[in-house]
Design a protein around this motif. Structure first.
Motif, PDB file in Angstrom:
ATOM      1  N   PHE A   1       9.820   4.008   2.309  1.00  0.00           N
ATOM      2  CA  PHE A   1       9.187   3.264   3.395  1.00  0.00           C
ATOM      3  C   PHE A   1      10.064   2.108   3.862  1.00  0.00           C
ATOM      4  CE2 PHE A   1       6.643  -0.553   4.382  1.00  0.00           C
ATOM      5  CZ  PHE A   1       6.082  -0.139   5.583  1.00  0.00           C
ATOM      6  N   SER A   2      10.498   1.264   2.921  1.00  0.00           N
ATOM      7  CA  SER A   2      11.259   0.070   3.285  1.00  0.00           C
ATOM      8  C   SER A   2      12.624   0.408   3.873  1.00  0.00           C
ATOM      9  CB  SER A   2      11.421  -0.843   2.068  1.00  0.00           C
ATOM     10  OG  SER A   2      12.094  -0.171   1.022  1.00  0.00           O
ATOM     11  N   SER A   3      13.286   1.427   3.351  1.00  0.00           N
ATOM     12  CA  SER A   3      14.631   1.753   3.827  1.00  0.00           C
ATOM     13  C   SER A   3      14.623   2.242   5.273  1.00  0.00           C
ATOM     14  CB  SER A   3      15.279   2.804   2.921  1.00  0.00           C
ATOM     15  OG  SER A   3      14.563   4.019   2.946  1.00  0.00           O
ATOM     16  N   MET A   4      13.634   3.062   5.632  1.00  0.00           N
ATOM     17  CA  MET A   4      13.586   3.568   7.002  1.00  0.00           C
ATOM     18  C   MET A   4      13.155   2.491   7.995  1.00  0.00           C
ATOM     19  SD  MET A   4      14.880   6.474   6.939  1.00  0.00           S
ATOM     20  CE  MET A   4      14.660   6.657   8.711  1.00  0.00           C
ATOM     21  N   ILE A   5      12.259   1.624   7.587  1.00  0.00           N
ATOM     22  CA  ILE A   5      11.862   0.518   8.466  1.00  0.00           C
ATOM     23  C   ILE A   5      13.080  -0.351   8.767  1.00  0.00           C
ATOM     24  CG2 ILE A   5      10.502  -1.606   8.612  1.00  0.00           C
ATOM     25  CD1 ILE A   5       8.885   0.982   9.031  1.00  0.00           C
ATOM     26  N   PHE A   6      13.864  -0.636   7.733  1.00  0.00           N
ATOM     27  CA  PHE A   6      15.073  -1.441   7.917  1.00  0.00           C
ATOM     28  C   PHE A   6      16.037  -0.767   8.879  1.00  0.00           C
ATOM     29  CE2 PHE A   6      19.505  -2.259   6.795  1.00  0.00           C
ATOM     30  CZ  PHE A   6      19.557  -3.633   6.949  1.00  0.00           C
ATOM     31  N   LEU A   7      16.328   0.504   8.670  1.00  0.00           N
ATOM     32  CA  LEU A   7      17.295   1.228   9.491  1.00  0.00           C
ATOM     33  C   LEU A   7      16.870   1.254  10.961  1.00  0.00           C
ATOM     34  CD1 LEU A   7      19.912   2.915   9.414  1.00  0.00           C
ATOM     35  CD2 LEU A   7      18.481   4.942   9.108  1.00  0.00           C
ATOM     36  N   GLN A   8      15.604   1.508  11.207  1.00  0.00           N
ATOM     37  CA  GLN A   8      15.112   1.607  12.580  1.00  0.00           C
ATOM     38  C   GLN A   8      15.172   0.264  13.307  1.00  0.00           C
ATOM     39  OE1 GLN A   8      11.231   3.228  11.897  1.00  0.00           O
ATOM     40  NE2 GLN A   8      12.005   5.273  11.401  1.00  0.00           N
ATOM     41  N   LEU A   9      14.736  -0.788  12.637  1.00  0.00           N
ATOM     42  CA  LEU A   9      14.681  -2.093  13.302  1.00  0.00           C
ATOM     43  C   LEU A   9      16.058  -2.717  13.486  1.00  0.00           C
ATOM     44  CD1 LEU A   9      11.435  -3.695  11.827  1.00  0.00           C
ATOM     45  CD2 LEU A   9      11.821  -2.774  14.113  1.00  0.00           C
TER      46      LEU A   9
ATOM     47  N   LEU B   1      17.044  -4.526  -6.553  1.00  0.00           N
ATOM     48  CA  LEU B   1      16.342  -3.979  -5.388  1.00  0.00           C
ATOM     49  C   LEU B   1      17.276  -3.270  -4.419  1.00  0.00           C
ATOM     50  CD1 LEU B   1      13.908  -6.956  -4.657  1.00  0.00           C
ATOM     51  CD2 LEU B   1      13.275  -4.707  -5.543  1.00  0.00           C
ATOM     52  N   CYS B   2      18.494  -2.962  -4.845  1.00  0.00           N
ATOM     53  CA  CYS B   2      19.481  -2.361  -3.949  1.00  0.00           C
ATOM     54  C   CYS B   2      19.099  -0.958  -3.493  1.00  0.00           C
ATOM     55  CB  CYS B   2      20.858  -2.332  -4.614  1.00  0.00           C
ATOM     56  SG  CYS B   2      21.586  -3.972  -4.820  1.00  0.00           S
ATOM     57  N   LYS B   3      18.155  -0.318  -4.172  1.00  0.00           N
ATOM     58  CA  LYS B   3      17.744   1.032  -3.787  1.00  0.00           C
ATOM     59  C   LYS B   3      17.068   1.071  -2.424  1.00  0.00           C
ATOM     60  CE  LYS B   3      17.133   2.876  -8.464  1.00  0.00           C
ATOM     61  NZ  LYS B   3      16.166   3.440  -9.444  1.00  0.00           N
ATOM     62  N   ILE B   4      16.704  -0.107  -1.896  1.00  0.00           N
ATOM     63  CA  ILE B   4      16.061  -0.134  -0.571  1.00  0.00           C
ATOM     64  C   ILE B   4      16.988   0.386   0.509  1.00  0.00           C
ATOM     65  CG2 ILE B   4      14.540  -2.068  -1.122  1.00  0.00           C
ATOM     66  CD1 ILE B   4      16.525  -3.887   0.326  1.00  0.00           C
ATOM     67  N   PHE B   5      18.288   0.453   0.245  1.00  0.00           N
ATOM     68  CA  PHE B   5      19.250   0.899   1.248  1.00  0.00           C
ATOM     69  C   PHE B   5      19.661   2.362   1.054  1.00  0.00           C
ATOM     70  CE2 PHE B   5      19.959  -3.731   0.756  1.00  0.00           C
ATOM     71  CZ  PHE B   5      19.600  -4.123   2.040  1.00  0.00           C
ATOM     72  N   THR B   6      18.788   3.174   0.439  1.00  0.00           N
ATOM     73  CA  THR B   6      19.127   4.577   0.199  1.00  0.00           C
ATOM     74  C   THR B   6      18.753   5.476   1.376  1.00  0.00           C
ATOM     75  OG1 THR B   6      17.005   4.833  -0.933  1.00  0.00           O
ATOM     76  CG2 THR B   6      18.931   4.412  -2.307  1.00  0.00           C
ATOM     77  N   PHE B   7      17.832   5.063   2.233  1.00  0.00           N
ATOM     78  CA  PHE B   7      17.440   5.790   3.452  1.00  0.00           C
ATOM     79  C   PHE B   7      16.995   7.228   3.180  1.00  0.00           C
ATOM     80  CE2 PHE B   7      20.945   2.860   4.801  1.00  0.00           C
ATOM     81  CZ  PHE B   7      20.093   1.862   5.221  1.00  0.00           C
ATOM     82  N   LYS B   8      15.998   7.365   2.320  1.00  0.00           N
ATOM     83  CA  LYS B   8      15.452   8.688   2.038  1.00  0.00           C
ATOM     84  C   LYS B   8      14.393   9.050   3.072  1.00  0.00           C
ATOM     85  CE  LYS B   8      16.157   8.386  -2.971  1.00  0.00           C
ATOM     86  NZ  LYS B   8      15.492   8.424  -4.301  1.00  0.00           N
ATOM     87  N   LYS B   9      13.987  10.328   3.046  1.00  0.00           N
ATOM     88  CA  LYS B   9      12.942  10.802   3.939  1.00  0.00           C
ATOM     89  C   LYS B   9      11.665  10.008   3.681  1.00  0.00           C
ATOM     90  CE  LYS B   9      10.550  14.992   5.421  1.00  0.00           C
ATOM     91  NZ  LYS B   9      10.366  16.448   5.186  1.00  0.00           N
ATOM     92  N   HIS B  10      10.958   9.643   4.775  1.00  0.00           N
ATOM     93  CA  HIS B  10       9.839   8.726   4.649  1.00  0.00           C
ATOM     94  C   HIS B  10       8.518   9.367   5.049  1.00  0.00           C
ATOM     95  CE1 HIS B  10      11.196   8.718   8.771  1.00  0.00           C
ATOM     96  NE2 HIS B  10      10.079   8.158   9.146  1.00  0.00           N
ATOM     97  N   ASN B  11       7.445   8.634   4.773  1.00  0.00           N
ATOM     98  CA  ASN B  11       6.101   9.051   5.132  1.00  0.00           C
ATOM     99  C   ASN B  11       5.787   8.537   6.539  1.00  0.00           C
ATOM    100  OD1 ASN B  11       3.203   9.031   5.479  1.00  0.00           O
ATOM    101  ND2 ASN B  11       3.024   9.387   3.281  1.00  0.00           N
TER     102      ASN B  11
ATOM    103  N   LYS C   1       0.805  -1.221   0.000  1.00  0.00           N
ATOM    104  CA  LYS C   1       0.000   0.000   0.000  1.00  0.00           C
ATOM    105  C   LYS C   1       0.840   1.275   0.000  1.00  0.00           C
ATOM    106  CE  LYS C   1      -3.945  -2.127   2.372  1.00  0.00           C
ATOM    107  NZ  LYS C   1      -4.788  -2.110   3.591  1.00  0.00           N
ATOM    108  N   ALA C   2       2.146   1.155   0.280  1.00  0.00           N
ATOM    109  CA  ALA C   2       3.004   2.342   0.383  1.00  0.00           C
ATOM    110  C   ALA C   2       3.120   3.057  -0.963  1.00  0.00           C
ATOM    111  CB  ALA C   2       4.387   1.949   0.886  1.00  0.00           C
ATOM    112  N   LYS C   3       2.990   4.378  -0.945  1.00  0.00           N
ATOM    113  CA  LYS C   3       3.119   5.170  -2.174  1.00  0.00           C
ATOM    114  C   LYS C   3       4.580   5.292  -2.593  1.00  0.00           C
ATOM    115  CE  LYS C   3      -1.068   7.919  -1.445  1.00  0.00           C
ATOM    116  NZ  LYS C   3      -1.621   9.299  -1.260  1.00  0.00           N
ATOM    117  N   HIS C   4       5.472   5.425  -1.608  1.00  0.00           N
ATOM    118  CA  HIS C   4       6.908   5.536  -1.874  1.00  0.00           C
ATOM    119  C   HIS C   4       7.604   4.329  -1.232  1.00  0.00           C
ATOM    120  CE1 HIS C   4       6.196   9.598  -3.316  1.00  0.00           C
ATOM    121  NE2 HIS C   4       5.524   9.841  -2.197  1.00  0.00           N
TER     122      HIS C   4
END
Length: 437
Positions: free
Chosen positions: A76-84, A205-215, A69-72
């Motif tokens: 979304f995925s990069s920040m969830i990864f970093l936090q957890l 799928l390596c872009k998941i590790f870019t850690f951009k600003k999230h929703n 459901k995520a628009k970006h």
């Protein structure tokens, strides 16, 4: 696609479990069922518990619907990864600093000397958790892209690492062998991370590790679902953990009997139920997202019918040939005839609950896909409460076998409550109506 995905998962799990049984065979032969095997299983039990209810089941059940459901999606995925991953690293350091207290808490029946032996192993093994979370995060993204092979077959790497550790340390002091096994766990985790990185790169799928600003709204929705999923997927695993904790008060070897029996029980559960649920969940989540409930229900009907047949056969064979199975797999070296008899009885108690646990996994997917994680959590906690009550009732007269049977009874409660929320009307329509979907 469903059958192909189930077959891929089952094949990978089968390879892993064959290696796992070889690992257990070597462990039983080299360590036997004694204080040294008990302390290693206790040390590995804690990260394994967190892995199953936190990193694997709960994360995937919350992440895939939220990711869909995520628009970006990248943000979304990069920040969830970093936090957890940050949280898990801090948690692992905490366990290292207070390993003695943690060990005492998870094995209250251990005396002070045994706790001192087990504490360093608990600290080492816990670092498997952040490693396997990295694996699970990448696996969820691959599953969303309908790629299951890497995750299914990579689980064999842990068993290969432990087998290597056992072969290298064979003939050494038994306590020293437990250290080799503990470091083998970490090596296995690192290997799993490596193969998933390769798969992620191949799938671009390596872009998941870019850690951009999230929703923030999407993030909060995920964590709300994640909390519920963590509670909801925990029943079977907390039950096994509870068995270990209570078994520490019983005669030496009880923890090992429960471990070996549960390993055999987990084979058909993983090979059929877990493989099916892993393949089925992304498809159900997509169908629910697209408001196509008929398709989702049709997938569940086909999957559950196949699962009932397979689990029924596995239950019958396991109960009839329980002693022969344990004898064939484990009775050699330090594992004797009495150990086989005790483990076989516990295996029977577990197998009675194979079908309800397997079906509960399938029908709970409906709740998770609809993001009703807290409802699933409520069901899970009721089943867990039942398990605690029955464990306390059966432990005195039936010892370790009573603990296994209590876990089985909680599986029946879990299935009944899950079907109630799924809707008995829907359930009857699926299987008994002429207009079945």
């Amino acid at each position: 696609m469903l059958i192909k995905s189930i077959f891929t998962n089952s094949s990978g799990i089968l390879v892993s479990r064959i290696l796992g049984f070889l690992r257990d065979l070597l462990t039983a032969s080299i360590l036997g069922a004694n204080i040294y095997s008990d302390i290693f299983f206790v040390a590995f039990k804690l990260p394994n518990l967190f892995r199953r209810i936190f990193a694997e089941g709960a994360f995937t059940q919350a992440f895939i619907p939220s990711y869909a459901k995520a628009k970006h999606k990248i943000r979304f995925s990069s920040m969830i990864f970093l936090q957890l991953i940050g949280f898990l690293i801090v948690l692992s350091l905490f366990v290292t600093l207070f390993s003695s207290l943690i060990t005492k808490a998870i094995a209250l029946g251990f005396d002070t000397k045994t706790v001192e032996l087990a504490a360093p192993l608990v600290a080492i093994n816990f670092y498997y958790l952040p490693l396997i979370f990295i694996v699970t995060f990448m696996a969820a993204l691959l599953q969303y892209k309908h790629h299951f092979a890497t995750t299914a077959f990579s689980t064999a790497l842990l068993n290969l690492a432990l087998i290597a550790a056992l072969l290298i340390s064979k003939g050494m002091d038994k306590y020293e062998i437990t250290y080799y096994l503990s470091y083998g766990v970490l090596v296995g985790g690192l290997l799993q991370v490596l193969v998933h990185i390769i798969a992620i790169k191949n799938k671009n799928l390596c872009k998941i590790f870019t850690f951009k600003k999230h929703n923030k709204k999407e993030e909060n929705r995920f964590y709300k679902s994640f909390l519920g999923a963590t509670l909801g997927s925990s029943t079977a695993h907390i039950s096994a953990f509870l068995d270990t904790w209570l078994a520490s008060f019983l005669v030496t070897g009880s923890i090992s009997y429960l471990y070996y029996a549960n390993r055999v029980f987990q084979l058909p559960l993983a090979l059929f139920a877990i493989a099916t649920s892993v393949a089925l969940f992304p498809m159900i989540a997509r169908a629910i997202k697209n408001k196509d409930e008929s398709k989702a229900l049709n997938l569940m009907r086909k999957s559950s019918l196949i699962l009932i047949a397979l689990l029924s056969i596995a239950t019958l064979i396991g109960i009839v040939f329980n002693n022969e199975i344990i004898w064939l797999l484990f009775e050699r070296g330090a594992f004797n005839e009495n150990d086989t008899s005790n483990t076989a009885l516990i295996l029977t108690m577990y197998l009675i609950g194979l079908i309800p646990y397997g079906l509960a996994k399938i029908f709970s997917l409906w709740l998770y896909a609809k993001e009703k994680q807290f409802l699933a959590a409520k069901i899970s906690m009721k089943a867990l409460g039942t398990n605690i009550v029955f464990s306390l009732i059966f432990i005195i007269p039936y010892e370790a076998a009573g603990l296994a049977f209590a876990s089985t009874l909680s599986g029946f409660i879990l299935l009944i409550l899950t079907l109630k929320e799924f809707g008995m009307k829907n359930f009857k329509t699926l299987y008994f109506s002429k207009d079945s979907i």
